[in-house]
Design an enzyme around this catalytic site. Structure first.
Site, PDB file in Angstrom:
ATOM      1  NE  ARG A 145      20.989  97.367  69.073  1.00 13.13           N
ATOM      2  CZ  ARG A 145      19.687  97.769  69.349  1.00 13.13           C
ATOM      3  NH1 ARG A 145      18.585  97.528  68.586  1.00 13.13           N
ATOM      4  NH2 ARG A 145      19.603  98.660  70.225  1.00 13.13           N
ATOM      5  N   GLY A 146      23.157  94.318  71.781  1.00 10.24           N
ATOM      6  CA  GLY A 146      23.495  94.543  73.167  1.00 10.24           C
ATOM      7  C   GLY A 146      24.787  95.240  73.383  1.00 10.24           C
ATOM      8  CE  LYS A 167      30.498 103.659  68.438  1.00  9.06           C
ATOM      9  NZ  LYS A 167      31.300 102.487  68.023  1.00  9.06           N
ATOM     10  CG  ASP A 168      25.903 106.320  69.809  1.00 13.69           C
ATOM     11  OD1 ASP A 168      26.242 105.581  69.072  1.00 13.69           O
ATOM     12  OD2 ASP A 168      25.971 106.263  71.212  1.00 13.69           O
ATOM     13  CB  CYS A 196      23.310 104.309  62.016  1.00 13.57           C
ATOM     14  SG  CYS A 196      21.577 103.710  61.965  1.00 13.57           S
ATOM     15  CB  VAL A 249      30.639  95.978  76.100  1.00 15.57           C
ATOM     16  CG1 VAL A 249      32.190  95.108  76.278  1.00 15.57           C
ATOM     17  CG2 VAL A 249      30.975  97.056  75.276  1.00 15.57           C
ATOM     18  CB  SER A 261      24.785 101.427  78.953  1.00 15.10           C
ATOM     19  OG  SER A 261      25.683 102.320  78.240  1.00 15.10           O
ATOM     20  CB  THR A 263      24.943  91.670  75.869  1.00 11.29           C
ATOM     21  OG1 THR A 263      24.302  92.022  77.110  1.00 11.29           O
ATOM     22  CG2 THR A 263      24.010  90.798  75.235  1.00 11.29           C
ATOM     23  NE  ARG A 264      26.924  94.720  70.624  1.00 12.09           N
ATOM     24  CZ  ARG A 264      26.781  95.431  69.544  1.00 12.09           C
ATOM     25  NH1 ARG A 264      27.888  95.257  68.548  1.00 12.09           N
ATOM     26  NH2 ARG A 264      25.948  96.108  69.173  1.00 12.09           N
ATOM     27  NE  ARG A 277      32.245 101.194  61.648  1.00 10.01           N
ATOM     28  CZ  ARG A 277      33.097 100.535  62.436  1.00 10.01           C
ATOM     29  NH1 ARG A 277      34.291  99.892  61.925  1.00 10.01           N
ATOM     30  NH2 ARG A 277      32.795 100.176  63.635  1.00 10.01           N
ATOM     31  NE  ARG A 278      32.821  97.495  64.542  1.00  4.54           N
ATOM     32  CZ  ARG A 278      32.707  97.847  65.792  1.00  4.54           C
ATOM     33  NH1 ARG A 278      31.242  97.381  66.332  1.00  4.54           N
ATOM     34  NH2 ARG A 278      33.031  98.715  66.443  1.00  4.54           N
TER      35      ARG A 278
END
Length: 328
Positions: free
Chosen positions: A144-145, A78-79, A237, A147, A11, A149-150, A126-127
């Protein structure tokens, strides 16, 4: 000179993050070759809890490490799952980028200016939990997607806003897209958010020594504390958990200040707790905070799940997610 083979997801954000590590090593006189790896998380458009959740973005890179297709890998920290990975080690944790989340909204709106019923997209429980807990009457929808894409979801009107990690926008040169930087008092970040993990084989002593030049001790201490909270809570997650550790000045020396959130995804219940701990024992501090949360009812809060919500009309396909985890 033999080039060091750096494994990365393909990505744009992953390549940018890996590029900063490669450039730092080149500045030290090392030759670095980038090897792009496709992960299960990149191939699937399903929700994270349906494709294995924690670790789906790291497993292919770790397989490539074990099979010696690459020499080291760069992950979004974080992954990474909280459990130690046999035969591998995090050789360096570089200086952390901004840990905060941001809102990207239509018409330049802030979170408080969004009308009730506004559709806010996120792929992060979480958000979702923290947005609902604010009591603003927002309609939080799953997306999903990557940055870009969002961001297009907002531009197209599929959603009114999305919440993203500021670190990703900064690294991609897209920080101007944010309409508000969210204070951690409102929304605590994922464990390890904004940090990178440089991982190699544990038995490669020479490479471990070389990569140590990238290490930032304060960042590692903070993410170790954050990830210890998750590990003690046994939170992966799909758990709505936010946590942030910071190095602060104490009475006699620097210490860790840690805040954590555990909540129901529908916002019906929430726990927020904090403490200070010894900078020399970050995992101990994280464990103490997790046990405080458990004693105050975190297990009950985490069991609450919302009814399924509808998806925006545009269905993102390229994975770039928000996973909370920890560090060995």
């Amino acid at each position: 000179m033999t080039a060091l083979r750096l494994g990365t997801r393909r990505s744009r954000l992953a390549l940018t993050q890996s590029g900063t590590v490669a450039d730092a090593l080149r500045a030290l006189g090392h030759e670095v070759e980038t090897v792009e790896i496709v992960t299960e998380g990149d191939r699937s458009t399903a929700a994270l809890d349906q494709i294995g959740g924690t670790g789906v973005f790291a497993s292919a890179l770790r397989t490539a490490l074990r099979e010696k297709q690459i020499d080291f890998a760069v992950h979004s920290l974080k992954d990474l799952p909280t459990a130690a990975e046999s035969g591998l080690t995090i050789a360096a944790v570089p200086v952390r980028e901004d840990v905060r989340d941001v809102l990207v909204a239509r018409d330049g709106l802030t979170l408080g200016e969004l009308p009730r019923g506004a559709r806010v997209g996120t792929g992060s429980p979480r958000r979702e939990a923290q947005l609902h807990a604010l009591g603003l009457g927002l309609d939080v929808v799953p997306v999903r997607g990557n940055v870009e894409t969002r961001l297009r979801l907002v531009e197209s009107g599929a959603v009114d806003a999305v919440v993203l990690a500021r670190a990703g926008l900064l690294r991609l040169g897209l920080s101007d897209a944010a309409t508000e930087v969210l204070d951690p008092i409102q929304i605590l970040p994922a464990a390890g958010q904004g940090a990178l993990a440089v991982e190699c084989r544990a038995d490669d002593a020479d490479l471990r020594s070389l990569l140590l030049a990238l290490e930032d001790a304060d960042t590692r201490a903070c993410v170790r504390a954050e990830r210890a909270v998750l590990r003690e809570l046994e939170a992966g997650c799909i758990a709505p958990v936010g946590v942030l550790a910071e190095v602060v000045e104490g009475f006699d020396a620097a210490e860790l200040s840690i805040r954590a959130f555990v909540g129901a995804r529908d916002g019906s219940l929430e726990l927020r707790r904090s403490l200070t701990g010894d900078l020399g024992d970050p995992e101990g501090a994280g464990i103490r905070l997790a046990r405080l949360l458990i004693d105050d009812g975190a297990d009950v809060v985490r069991e609450v799940r919302p009814a399924p919500s509808h998806r925006p009309s545009e269905s993102p396909s390229t994975a770039q997610t928000d996973t909370p985890e920890t560090l060995q």
